[in-house]
Write a protein that holds these residues in place. Structure first.
Motif, PDB file in Angstrom:
ATOM      1  N   THR A 201     -44.830  11.920 -30.775  1.00  0.00           N
ATOM      2  CA  THR A 201     -44.773  13.098 -30.520  1.00  0.00           C
ATOM      3  C   THR A 201     -46.031  13.664 -30.612  1.00  0.00           C
ATOM      4  N   GLU A 202     -46.580  14.219 -29.366  1.00  0.00           N
ATOM      5  CA  GLU A 202     -47.937  14.778 -29.237  1.00  0.00           C
ATOM      6  C   GLU A 202     -47.846  16.412 -29.459  1.00  0.00           C
ATOM      7  N   VAL A 203     -48.696  16.767 -30.381  1.00  0.00           N
ATOM      8  CA  VAL A 203     -48.630  18.233 -30.754  1.00  0.00           C
ATOM      9  C   VAL A 203     -49.969  18.869 -30.658  1.00  0.00           C
ATOM     10  N   ASN A 204     -50.331  20.017 -30.262  1.00  0.00           N
ATOM     11  CA  ASN A 204     -51.336  20.868 -29.975  1.00  0.00           C
ATOM     12  C   ASN A 204     -51.421  22.028 -30.648  1.00  0.00           C
ATOM     13  N   VAL A 205     -52.398  22.623 -31.353  1.00  0.00           N
ATOM     14  CA  VAL A 205     -52.388  23.719 -32.134  1.00  0.00           C
ATOM     15  C   VAL A 205     -53.612  24.671 -31.318  1.00  0.00           C
ATOM     16  N   VAL A 206     -53.053  25.850 -30.548  1.00  0.00           N
ATOM     17  CA  VAL A 206     -53.660  26.931 -29.923  1.00  0.00           C
ATOM     18  C   VAL A 206     -53.836  28.178 -30.654  1.00  0.00           C
ATOM     19  N   LEU A 256     -54.420  22.763 -19.706  1.00  0.00           N
ATOM     20  CA  LEU A 256     -55.046  21.460 -20.533  1.00  0.00           C
ATOM     21  C   LEU A 256     -54.550  21.463 -22.157  1.00  0.00           C
ATOM     22  N   ALA A 257     -54.098  22.500 -22.348  1.00  0.00           N
ATOM     23  CA  ALA A 257     -53.562  22.576 -24.035  1.00  0.00           C
ATOM     24  C   ALA A 257     -51.903  21.935 -23.903  1.00  0.00           C
ATOM     25  N   ASP A 258     -51.452  21.286 -22.977  1.00  0.00           N
ATOM     26  CA  ASP A 258     -50.029  21.009 -23.007  1.00  0.00           C
ATOM     27  C   ASP A 258     -49.717  19.754 -23.817  1.00  0.00           C
ATOM     28  N   ALA A 259     -48.743  19.864 -24.543  1.00  0.00           N
ATOM     29  CA  ALA A 259     -48.224  18.798 -25.338  1.00  0.00           C
ATOM     30  C   ALA A 259     -46.642  18.841 -25.419  1.00  0.00           C
ATOM     31  N   ASP A 260     -45.993  17.695 -26.447  1.00  0.00           N
ATOM     32  CA  ASP A 260     -44.683  17.774 -26.493  1.00  0.00           C
ATOM     33  C   ASP A 260     -44.290  19.021 -27.330  1.00  0.00           C
ATOM     34  N   ALA A 261     -45.159  19.610 -28.273  1.00  0.00           N
ATOM     35  CA  ALA A 261     -44.888  20.703 -28.775  1.00  0.00           C
ATOM     36  C   ALA A 261     -46.322  21.633 -29.042  1.00  0.00           C
ATOM     37  N   LEU A 262     -46.118  22.913 -29.046  1.00  0.00           N
ATOM     38  CA  LEU A 262     -47.401  23.779 -29.186  1.00  0.00           C
ATOM     39  C   LEU A 262     -47.241  24.529 -30.442  1.00  0.00           C
ATOM     40  N   PHE A 263     -48.289  24.590 -31.354  1.00  0.00           N
ATOM     41  CA  PHE A 263     -48.091  25.843 -32.097  1.00  0.00           C
ATOM     42  C   PHE A 263     -49.407  26.754 -31.988  1.00  0.00           C
ATOM     43  N   THR A 264     -48.992  28.066 -31.755  1.00  0.00           N
ATOM     44  CA  THR A 264     -50.096  28.876 -31.295  1.00  0.00           C
ATOM     45  C   THR A 264     -50.000  29.959 -32.407  1.00  0.00           C
ATOM     46  N   SER A 265     -51.316  30.362 -32.756  1.00  0.00           N
ATOM     47  CA  SER A 265     -51.576  31.700 -33.603  1.00  0.00           C
ATOM     48  C   SER A 265     -52.557  32.615 -32.944  1.00  0.00           C
ATOM     49  N   THR A 266     -52.657  33.878 -33.484  1.00  0.00           N
ATOM     50  CA  THR A 266     -53.357  34.694 -32.665  1.00  0.00           C
ATOM     51  C   THR A 266     -54.284  35.569 -34.021  1.00  0.00           C
ATOM     52  N   ALA A 313     -48.579  23.113 -48.196  1.00  0.00           N
ATOM     53  CA  ALA A 313     -46.936  22.900 -48.353  1.00  0.00           C
ATOM     54  C   ALA A 313     -46.203  24.071 -47.412  1.00  0.00           C
ATOM     55  N   LYS A 314     -46.534  25.286 -47.226  1.00  0.00           N
ATOM     56  CA  LYS A 314     -46.018  26.013 -46.397  1.00  0.00           C
ATOM     57  C   LYS A 314     -45.816  25.730 -44.950  1.00  0.00           C
ATOM     58  N   ILE A 315     -47.073  25.122 -44.362  1.00  0.00           N
ATOM     59  CA  ILE A 315     -47.257  24.641 -42.951  1.00  0.00           C
ATOM     60  C   ILE A 315     -46.363  23.403 -42.792  1.00  0.00           C
ATOM     61  N   LEU A 316     -46.363  22.601 -43.865  1.00  0.00           N
ATOM     62  CA  LEU A 316     -45.642  21.382 -43.829  1.00  0.00           C
ATOM     63  C   LEU A 316     -44.035  21.634 -43.578  1.00  0.00           C
ATOM     64  N   SER A 317     -43.466  22.790 -44.407  1.00  0.00           N
ATOM     65  CA  SER A 317     -42.187  23.032 -44.063  1.00  0.00           C
ATOM     66  C   SER A 317     -41.942  23.614 -42.521  1.00  0.00           C
ATOM     67  N   GLU A 318     -42.867  24.483 -42.316  1.00  0.00           N
ATOM     68  CA  GLU A 318     -42.730  25.047 -40.838  1.00  0.00           C
ATOM     69  C   GLU A 318     -42.797  23.942 -39.768  1.00  0.00           C
ATOM     70  N   LEU A 319     -43.551  22.971 -39.869  1.00  0.00           N
ATOM     71  CA  LEU A 319     -43.650  21.994 -39.061  1.00  0.00           C
ATOM     72  C   LEU A 319     -42.332  21.279 -39.043  1.00  0.00           C
ATOM     73  N   ASN A 320     -41.939  20.850 -40.089  1.00  0.00           N
ATOM     74  CA  ASN A 320     -40.956  20.050 -40.128  1.00  0.00           C
ATOM     75  C   ASN A 320     -39.641  20.872 -39.475  1.00  0.00           C
ATOM     76  N   ALA A 321     -39.393  22.074 -39.749  1.00  0.00           N
ATOM     77  CA  ALA A 321     -38.339  22.963 -39.201  1.00  0.00           C
ATOM     78  C   ALA A 321     -38.637  22.880 -37.662  1.00  0.00           C
ATOM     79  N   ALA A 322     -39.583  23.179 -37.212  1.00  0.00           N
ATOM     80  CA  ALA A 322     -39.929  23.405 -35.945  1.00  0.00           C
ATOM     81  C   ALA A 322     -39.639  22.221 -35.047  1.00  0.00           C
ATOM     82  N   LEU A 323     -40.276  21.031 -35.730  1.00  0.00           N
ATOM     83  CA  LEU A 323     -39.859  19.688 -34.889  1.00  0.00           C
ATOM     84  C   LEU A 323     -38.660  18.988 -35.041  1.00  0.00           C
ATOM     85  N   THR A 324     -37.702  19.487 -35.760  1.00  0.00           N
ATOM     86  CA  THR A 324     -36.367  18.990 -35.982  1.00  0.00           C
ATOM     87  C   THR A 324     -35.454  19.768 -35.476  1.00  0.00           C
ATOM     88  N   SER A 325     -35.870  20.996 -34.968  1.00  0.00           N
ATOM     89  CA  SER A 325     -34.768  21.938 -34.578  1.00  0.00           C
ATOM     90  C   SER A 325     -34.206  21.859 -33.092  1.00  0.00           C
TER      91      SER A 325
END
Length: 326
Positions: A201-206, A256-266, A313-325
Protein backbone atom coordinates in the motif's frame (compact mmCIF):
# COMPACT_ATOMS: atom_id res chain seq x y z
CA UNK A 1 14.79 48.11 23.87
CA UNK A 2 15.62 51.33 25.78
CA UNK A 3 19.08 52.00 27.22
CA UNK A 4 17.74 51.53 30.76
CA UNK A 5 16.15 48.19 29.87
CA UNK A 6 19.34 47.05 28.12
CA UNK A 7 21.35 47.79 31.27
CA UNK A 8 18.79 45.99 33.41
CA UNK A 9 18.87 42.98 31.07
CA UNK A 10 22.69 42.89 31.08
CA UNK A 11 22.74 43.09 34.89
CA UNK A 12 20.10 40.40 35.12
CA UNK A 13 22.12 38.12 32.83
CA UNK A 14 25.25 38.61 34.93
CA UNK A 15 23.35 37.82 38.11
CA UNK A 16 21.89 34.73 36.47
CA UNK A 17 25.32 33.57 35.32
CA UNK A 18 26.66 34.05 38.83
CA UNK A 19 23.73 32.19 40.30
CA UNK A 20 24.18 29.29 37.90
CA UNK A 21 27.90 29.17 38.62
CA UNK A 22 27.26 28.93 42.35
CA UNK A 23 24.67 26.25 41.78
CA UNK A 24 27.07 24.17 39.69
CA UNK A 25 29.79 24.47 42.31
CA UNK A 26 27.43 23.57 45.12
CA UNK A 27 25.76 20.53 43.54
CA UNK A 28 26.89 17.01 42.90
CA UNK A 29 25.95 14.20 40.56
CA UNK A 30 24.07 12.46 43.35
CA UNK A 31 20.76 13.26 44.98
CA UNK A 32 17.13 12.36 44.61
CA UNK A 33 15.16 15.34 43.44
CA UNK A 34 15.92 18.62 41.73
CA UNK A 35 12.81 20.32 43.12
CA UNK A 36 13.03 23.86 44.42
CA UNK A 37 15.46 26.59 43.47
CA UNK A 38 18.87 25.97 41.96
CA UNK A 39 20.53 26.85 45.25
CA UNK A 40 18.58 24.21 47.18
CA UNK A 41 20.65 21.34 45.81
CA UNK A 42 19.03 18.04 44.89
CA UNK A 43 21.83 16.86 42.67
CA UNK A 44 22.70 17.23 39.00
CA UNK A 45 23.54 14.96 36.12
CA UNK A 46 25.34 15.48 32.84
CA UNK A 47 23.48 15.44 29.54
CA UNK A 48 25.27 15.00 26.21
CA UNK A 49 23.99 17.67 23.82
CA UNK A 50 24.77 19.10 20.40
CA UNK A 51 26.71 21.84 22.19
CA UNK A 52 28.68 19.51 24.46
CA UNK A 53 28.07 18.19 27.96
CA UNK A 54 25.61 20.19 30.06
CA UNK A 55 24.91 19.75 33.77
CA UNK A 56 21.24 19.89 34.67
CA UNK A 57 19.21 19.28 37.79
CA UNK A 58 18.12 15.69 38.31
CA UNK A 59 14.44 16.61 38.18
CA UNK A 60 13.91 20.06 36.65
CA UNK A 61 10.62 21.67 37.64
CA UNK A 62 10.59 24.94 35.72
CA UNK A 63 11.15 23.99 32.11
CA UNK A 64 10.98 26.26 29.06
CA UNK A 65 10.64 24.66 25.62
CA UNK A 66 11.41 26.54 22.42
CA UNK A 67 9.87 24.31 19.75
CA UNK A 68 6.94 21.98 19.21
CA UNK A 69 8.96 18.76 19.47
CA UNK A 70 10.26 19.78 22.88
CA UNK A 71 6.72 20.65 23.99
CA UNK A 72 5.43 17.24 22.88
CA UNK A 73 8.31 15.51 24.66
CA UNK A 74 7.77 17.35 27.94
CA UNK A 75 4.01 16.75 27.97
CA UNK A 76 4.49 13.11 26.96
CA UNK A 77 6.84 12.64 29.89
CA UNK A 78 4.48 14.28 32.38
CA UNK A 79 6.21 17.66 32.64
CA UNK A 80 4.17 20.81 31.99
CA UNK A 81 6.56 23.56 30.87
CA UNK A 82 6.29 26.98 32.47
CA UNK A 83 6.99 28.57 29.10
CA UNK A 84 6.90 27.67 25.41
CA UNK A 85 7.22 29.29 22.00
CA UNK A 86 4.47 29.37 19.39
CA UNK A 87 4.59 28.97 15.61
CA UNK A 88 2.95 32.40 15.18
CA UNK A 89 1.88 35.08 17.68
CA UNK A 90 -1.77 34.06 17.49
CA UNK A 91 -1.17 30.29 17.50
CA UNK A 92 -1.92 28.09 20.46
CA UNK A 93 0.22 25.32 21.92
CA UNK A 94 -0.41 22.40 19.55
CA UNK A 95 -4.14 21.89 19.11
CA UNK A 96 -3.93 18.11 19.52
CA UNK A 97 -2.87 18.45 23.15
CA UNK A 98 -5.72 18.62 25.70
CA UNK A 99 -6.38 22.08 27.13
CA UNK A 100 -5.62 20.82 30.62
CA UNK A 101 -2.08 19.91 29.55
CA UNK A 102 -1.21 23.33 28.14
CA UNK A 103 -3.29 25.65 30.29
CA UNK A 104 -1.08 28.03 32.24
CA UNK A 105 1.96 27.73 29.96
CA UNK A 106 3.39 31.18 29.30
CA UNK A 107 4.12 32.21 25.73
CA UNK A 108 7.77 33.20 25.32
CA UNK A 109 7.55 34.37 21.72
CA UNK A 110 7.79 32.69 18.35
CA UNK A 111 9.80 29.63 17.36
CA UNK A 112 13.35 30.68 16.38
CA UNK A 113 12.66 34.14 17.82
CA UNK A 114 12.02 33.73 21.55
CA UNK A 115 11.81 36.65 23.96
CA UNK A 116 14.83 36.26 26.23
CA UNK A 117 13.53 38.67 28.86
CA UNK A 118 10.26 36.76 29.19
CA UNK A 119 12.20 33.49 29.50
CA UNK A 120 14.42 34.96 32.22
CA UNK A 121 11.39 36.23 34.16
CA UNK A 122 10.08 32.66 34.37
CA UNK A 123 13.26 31.62 36.23
CA UNK A 124 13.59 28.27 34.47
CA UNK A 125 15.91 25.52 35.63
CA UNK A 126 16.07 23.96 32.16
CA UNK A 127 15.63 25.14 28.56
CA UNK A 128 15.09 22.70 25.69
CA UNK A 129 15.57 23.50 22.00
CA UNK A 130 17.78 22.63 19.01
CA UNK A 131 20.74 24.14 17.19
CA UNK A 132 18.71 24.66 14.05
CA UNK A 133 16.39 26.94 16.03
CA UNK A 134 18.52 28.60 18.69
CA UNK A 135 22.25 28.04 18.21
CA UNK A 136 22.90 31.78 17.81
CA UNK A 137 21.18 32.44 21.14
CA UNK A 138 22.85 29.59 23.01
CA UNK A 139 25.16 31.76 25.13
CA UNK A 140 22.30 34.03 26.19
CA UNK A 141 19.99 31.12 26.93
CA UNK A 142 22.70 29.32 28.90
CA UNK A 143 23.14 32.46 31.00
CA UNK A 144 19.50 32.09 32.03
CA UNK A 145 19.44 28.33 32.70
CA UNK A 146 21.12 25.08 31.63
CA UNK A 147 20.22 24.76 27.96
CA UNK A 148 20.00 21.42 26.17
CA UNK A 149 20.07 21.60 22.37
CA UNK A 150 19.71 18.70 19.97
CA UNK A 151 21.29 19.06 16.54
CA UNK A 152 18.06 19.53 14.62
CA UNK A 153 14.37 18.61 14.68
CA UNK A 154 12.12 16.34 12.63
CA UNK A 155 13.78 13.18 11.31
CA UNK A 156 15.87 12.30 14.42
CA UNK A 157 12.86 12.81 16.72
CA UNK A 158 13.29 9.49 18.52
CA UNK A 159 16.90 10.24 19.45
CA UNK A 160 15.91 13.79 20.42
CA UNK A 161 13.17 12.43 22.68
CA UNK A 162 15.78 10.37 24.54
CA UNK A 163 17.89 13.51 25.02
CA UNK A 164 14.84 15.38 26.33
CA UNK A 165 14.05 12.50 28.69
CA UNK A 166 17.62 12.48 29.97
CA UNK A 167 17.52 16.23 30.58
CA UNK A 168 14.16 15.96 32.36
CA UNK A 169 15.26 12.99 34.46
CA UNK A 170 12.46 10.87 32.99
CA UNK A 171 14.30 7.95 31.40
CA UNK A 172 12.06 5.29 32.96
CA UNK A 173 8.96 7.07 31.70
CA UNK A 174 10.57 7.32 28.26
CA UNK A 175 11.12 3.55 28.15
CA UNK A 176 7.41 2.99 28.67
CA UNK A 177 6.44 5.58 26.06
CA UNK A 178 8.67 3.91 23.47
CA UNK A 179 7.38 0.44 24.34
CA UNK A 180 3.77 1.62 24.02
CA UNK A 181 4.54 3.17 20.63
CA UNK A 182 6.18 0.02 19.32
CA UNK A 183 3.21 -2.07 20.42
CA UNK A 184 0.79 0.33 18.72
CA UNK A 185 2.86 0.21 15.53
CA UNK A 186 2.72 -3.59 15.53
CA UNK A 187 -1.04 -3.50 16.12
CA UNK A 188 -1.59 -1.10 13.20
CA UNK A 189 0.55 -3.20 10.85
CA UNK A 190 -1.47 -6.27 11.83
CA UNK A 191 -4.73 -4.35 11.36
CA UNK A 192 -3.66 -3.40 7.82
CA UNK A 193 -3.26 -7.06 6.92
CA UNK A 194 0.32 -7.70 7.94
CA UNK A 195 3.73 -6.59 6.69
CA UNK A 196 3.34 -7.69 3.08
CA UNK A 197 -0.01 -6.02 2.58
CA UNK A 198 1.16 -2.86 4.32
CA UNK A 199 4.23 -2.70 2.08
CA UNK A 200 2.03 -3.08 -0.99
CA UNK A 201 0.00 0.00 0.00
CA UNK A 202 1.74 3.14 -1.24
CA UNK A 203 1.11 6.27 0.80
CA UNK A 204 2.03 9.90 0.25
CA UNK A 205 1.80 12.91 2.53
CA UNK A 206 1.14 16.24 0.80
CA UNK A 207 1.35 19.59 2.57
CA UNK A 208 -0.08 22.82 1.16
CA UNK A 209 1.87 25.82 2.48
CA UNK A 210 0.87 29.45 2.21
CA UNK A 211 3.55 31.31 0.26
CA UNK A 212 5.36 28.19 -0.95
CA UNK A 213 5.11 25.28 -3.38
CA UNK A 214 3.19 22.13 -2.55
CA UNK A 215 5.32 19.72 -0.55
CA UNK A 216 5.39 15.97 -1.20
CA UNK A 217 7.13 14.48 1.80
CA UNK A 218 10.10 12.18 1.27
CA UNK A 219 11.53 9.52 3.55
CA UNK A 220 13.66 11.60 5.94
CA UNK A 221 11.24 13.53 8.10
CA UNK A 222 9.04 12.94 11.12
CA UNK A 223 5.91 11.64 9.42
CA UNK A 224 7.93 9.41 7.09
CA UNK A 225 9.45 7.56 10.04
CA UNK A 226 5.98 6.67 11.31
CA UNK A 227 4.91 5.39 7.89
CA UNK A 228 8.14 3.37 7.70
CA UNK A 229 7.62 1.90 11.16
CA UNK A 230 4.20 0.64 10.10
CA UNK A 231 5.82 -0.76 6.96
CA UNK A 232 3.77 1.17 4.42
CA UNK A 233 5.00 1.53 0.86
CA UNK A 234 6.08 4.87 -0.60
CA UNK A 235 5.83 5.94 -4.26
CA UNK A 236 9.01 6.39 -6.33
CA UNK A 237 8.62 10.20 -6.26
CA UNK A 238 9.68 10.18 -2.61
CA UNK A 239 13.16 9.06 -3.67
CA UNK A 240 13.55 12.40 -5.49
CA UNK A 241 13.00 14.42 -2.34
CA UNK A 242 15.75 16.97 -1.68
CA UNK A 243 17.91 15.62 1.15
CA UNK A 244 15.19 13.04 1.63
CA UNK A 245 12.91 15.70 3.08
CA UNK A 246 10.48 16.77 0.35
CA UNK A 247 9.88 17.11 -3.36
CA UNK A 248 8.11 20.40 -4.03
CA UNK A 249 5.74 20.87 -6.94
CA UNK A 250 3.35 23.42 -8.44
CA UNK A 251 -0.39 22.67 -8.73
CA UNK A 252 0.24 21.82 -12.40
CA UNK A 253 2.37 18.86 -11.32
CA UNK A 254 0.23 17.57 -8.47
CA UNK A 255 -0.27 14.29 -10.34
CA UNK A 256 3.28 13.41 -9.27
CA UNK A 257 1.93 13.01 -5.73
CA UNK A 258 -0.43 10.17 -6.65
CA UNK A 259 -0.48 7.06 -4.49
CA UNK A 260 -2.90 4.43 -3.20
CA UNK A 261 -3.70 6.81 -0.35
CA UNK A 262 -2.99 10.50 0.20
CA UNK A 263 -2.89 12.37 3.48
CA UNK A 264 -3.04 16.13 3.04
CA UNK A 265 -2.53 19.01 5.45
CA UNK A 266 -2.55 22.78 5.07
CA UNK A 267 -0.37 25.39 6.75
CA UNK A 268 -1.93 28.83 6.52
CA UNK A 269 -4.94 29.94 4.50
CA UNK A 270 -6.13 27.09 2.21
CA UNK A 271 -6.76 29.45 -0.71
CA UNK A 272 -3.39 31.15 -0.41
CA UNK A 273 -1.71 27.78 0.05
CA UNK A 274 -3.21 26.64 -3.30
CA UNK A 275 -5.10 23.81 -1.58
CA UNK A 276 -8.55 25.03 -2.61
CA UNK A 277 -7.85 25.40 -6.32
CA UNK A 278 -5.63 22.33 -6.55
CA UNK A 279 -8.28 20.06 -5.07
CA UNK A 280 -10.81 21.36 -7.60
CA UNK A 281 -8.54 20.68 -10.57
CA UNK A 282 -8.91 17.92 -13.10
CA UNK A 283 -5.48 16.57 -12.20
CA UNK A 284 -6.54 16.13 -8.59
CA UNK A 285 -9.86 14.54 -9.48
CA UNK A 286 -8.07 12.03 -11.71
CA UNK A 287 -5.66 10.82 -9.03
CA UNK A 288 -6.20 7.16 -8.23
CA UNK A 289 -6.31 8.06 -4.53
CA UNK A 290 -9.13 10.50 -5.24
CA UNK A 291 -11.07 7.98 -7.31
CA UNK A 292 -10.64 5.34 -4.61
CA UNK A 293 -11.87 7.68 -1.89
CA UNK A 294 -8.47 7.51 -0.23
CA UNK A 295 -7.67 11.22 0.15
CA UNK A 296 -7.64 12.12 3.84
CA UNK A 297 -7.29 15.68 5.10
CA UNK A 298 -5.44 15.74 8.42
CA UNK A 299 -4.46 18.28 11.05
CA UNK A 300 -1.19 20.02 10.16
CA UNK A 301 -0.18 20.57 13.77
CA UNK A 302 -0.64 16.89 14.54
CA UNK A 303 0.86 15.27 11.45
CA UNK A 304 3.59 17.75 10.62
CA UNK A 305 4.36 20.13 13.47
CA UNK A 306 3.98 18.03 16.62
CA UNK A 307 7.03 15.80 16.17
CA UNK A 308 6.75 13.58 19.22
CA UNK A 309 5.30 10.43 20.72
CA UNK A 310 1.98 11.93 21.84
CA UNK A 311 1.41 13.11 18.28
CA UNK A 312 2.61 9.78 16.89
CA UNK A 313 0.06 7.80 18.91
CA UNK A 314 -2.76 9.92 17.53
CA UNK A 315 -1.38 9.72 14.00
CA UNK A 316 -1.21 5.94 14.19
CA UNK A 317 -4.87 5.81 15.25
CA UNK A 318 -5.92 8.09 12.38
CA UNK A 319 -3.74 6.21 9.89
CA UNK A 320 -5.27 2.90 10.90
CA UNK A 321 -8.83 4.24 10.71
CA UNK A 322 -8.26 5.80 7.28
CA UNK A 323 -6.61 2.79 5.65
CA UNK A 324 -9.07 0.24 7.02
CA UNK A 325 -12.18 2.28 6.20
CA UNK A 326 -12.50 1.06 2.62
Amino acid sequence: MTSTRRKAWALGSLLLVGSLGLTACGSSDSGKDGAGSGESGGGTHTVKTAMGDVKVKNAPKRVVVLDTAELDSAITLGVKPVGATQATPDAGFLDYLPESQVKGIKSVGEIANPNLETIAQLKPDLILSSKVRDEKRYAQLSAIAPTVLTETTGYPWKENFRTHADALGRQAEADKVVADYEKQVADVTKSLGGKEKAAATEVNVVRFIEGADIRIYGKKNYIATILADVGLGRPAITDKAVDGFSYDVSPEKIDLADADALFTSTYGDPAKAKATDTMKSGLWKNLKATKAGQVHQVDDELWIQGIGYTAAAKILSELNAALTSA
